[in-house]
Write a protein that holds these residues in place. Sequence first.
Motif, PDB file in Angstrom:
ATOM      1  N   ALA A 215      -6.435  -0.233  -1.489  1.00 27.27           N
ATOM      2  CA  ALA A 215      -5.745   0.166  -0.208  1.00 27.27           C
ATOM      3  C   ALA A 215      -5.177  -1.314   0.341  1.00 27.27           C
ATOM      4  O   ALA A 215      -5.686  -2.485   0.135  1.00 27.27           O
ATOM      5  N   ILE A 216      -3.996  -1.070   0.547  1.00 27.66           N
ATOM      6  CA  ILE A 216      -2.967  -2.113   0.780  1.00 27.66           C
ATOM      7  C   ILE A 216      -2.630  -2.101   2.446  1.00 27.66           C
ATOM      8  O   ILE A 216      -2.100  -0.913   3.088  1.00 27.66           O
ATOM      9  N   VAL A 217      -3.137  -2.868   3.387  1.00 23.49           N
ATOM     10  CA  VAL A 217      -3.349  -2.970   4.731  1.00 23.49           C
ATOM     11  C   VAL A 217      -2.541  -3.862   5.382  1.00 23.49           C
ATOM     12  O   VAL A 217      -2.611  -4.938   5.207  1.00 23.49           O
ATOM     13  N   ASP A 218      -1.629  -3.402   6.066  1.00 27.44           N
ATOM     14  CA  ASP A 218      -0.463  -4.252   6.954  1.00 27.44           C
ATOM     15  C   ASP A 218      -1.006  -4.274   8.266  1.00 27.44           C
ATOM     16  O   ASP A 218      -0.865  -3.148   8.974  1.00 27.44           O
TER      17      ASP A 218
ATOM     18  N   THR B 247      -1.163  -0.217   9.331  1.00 24.56           N
ATOM     19  CA  THR B 247      -0.759   0.789   8.293  1.00 24.56           C
ATOM     20  C   THR B 247      -1.340   0.533   7.022  1.00 24.56           C
ATOM     21  O   THR B 247      -1.493  -0.560   6.827  1.00 24.56           O
ATOM     22  N   THR B 248      -1.646   1.781   6.302  1.00 24.94           N
ATOM     23  CA  THR B 248      -2.442   1.675   4.822  1.00 24.94           C
ATOM     24  C   THR B 248      -1.862   2.518   3.881  1.00 24.94           C
ATOM     25  O   THR B 248      -1.284   3.607   4.219  1.00 24.94           O
ATOM     26  N   ARG B 249      -1.624   1.772   2.654  1.00 24.10           N
ATOM     27  CA  ARG B 249      -1.055   2.653   1.596  1.00 24.10           C
ATOM     28  C   ARG B 249      -2.384   2.779   0.574  1.00 24.10           C
ATOM     29  O   ARG B 249      -2.947   1.434   0.433  1.00 24.10           O
ATOM     30  N   VAL B 250      -2.798   3.915   0.270  1.00 21.73           N
ATOM     31  CA  VAL B 250      -3.753   3.820  -0.580  1.00 21.73           C
ATOM     32  C   VAL B 250      -3.355   4.449  -2.014  1.00 21.73           C
ATOM     33  O   VAL B 250      -2.491   5.342  -2.267  1.00 21.73           O
ATOM     34  N   ILE B 251      -3.790   3.730  -2.839  1.00 26.21           N
ATOM     35  CA  ILE B 251      -3.513   4.054  -4.268  1.00 26.21           C
ATOM     36  C   ILE B 251      -4.719   4.363  -5.151  1.00 26.21           C
ATOM     37  O   ILE B 251      -5.787   3.458  -5.144  1.00 26.21           O
ATOM     38  N   GLU B 252      -4.736   5.511  -5.839  1.00 24.57           N
ATOM     39  CA  GLU B 252      -6.129   5.894  -6.524  1.00 24.57           C
ATOM     40  C   GLU B 252      -5.633   5.145  -8.095  1.00 24.57           C
ATOM     41  O   GLU B 252      -4.668   5.137  -8.540  1.00 24.57           O
TER      42      GLU B 252
END
Length: 95
Positions: free
Chosen positions: A11-14, A87-92
Amino acid sequence: MESGAAVLLVAIVDMSAADPAAGRRYEDAVLALLPRHGGSLEKRLHSTDAHAEVHLIRFTSRSGYESFMVDPSRLALRAELGTVAPTTRVIEVDG
C-alpha cells in the motif's frame, strides 16, 4: 484467486498536504484493525518528508482482506477525516 489463499499487498499511502499528522494517526488506527481480519503489517516505511508511507500487509485469506475493507470501524475513521483522509494505492504482489 481463491478466497482462502493468502494475499500480500503493498500500500502506497499519500497524506493530505493539509494535515499529514491526521493521516498518520488514521493509519495508526486502521493498521491496528488488521488482526481482526487475519491481517498483519509486515513492514511500514515513512518517507523522509513524512508525507507518504509504504506498507507491506499480509492477509491469511482474500476474504479477510475484503472484510477489512468494509470494517465499520475503518469506514468510520475514514469518514471522520473527510477531505484530509490519505489516498492509497494498493498493489497485490507475489511473496
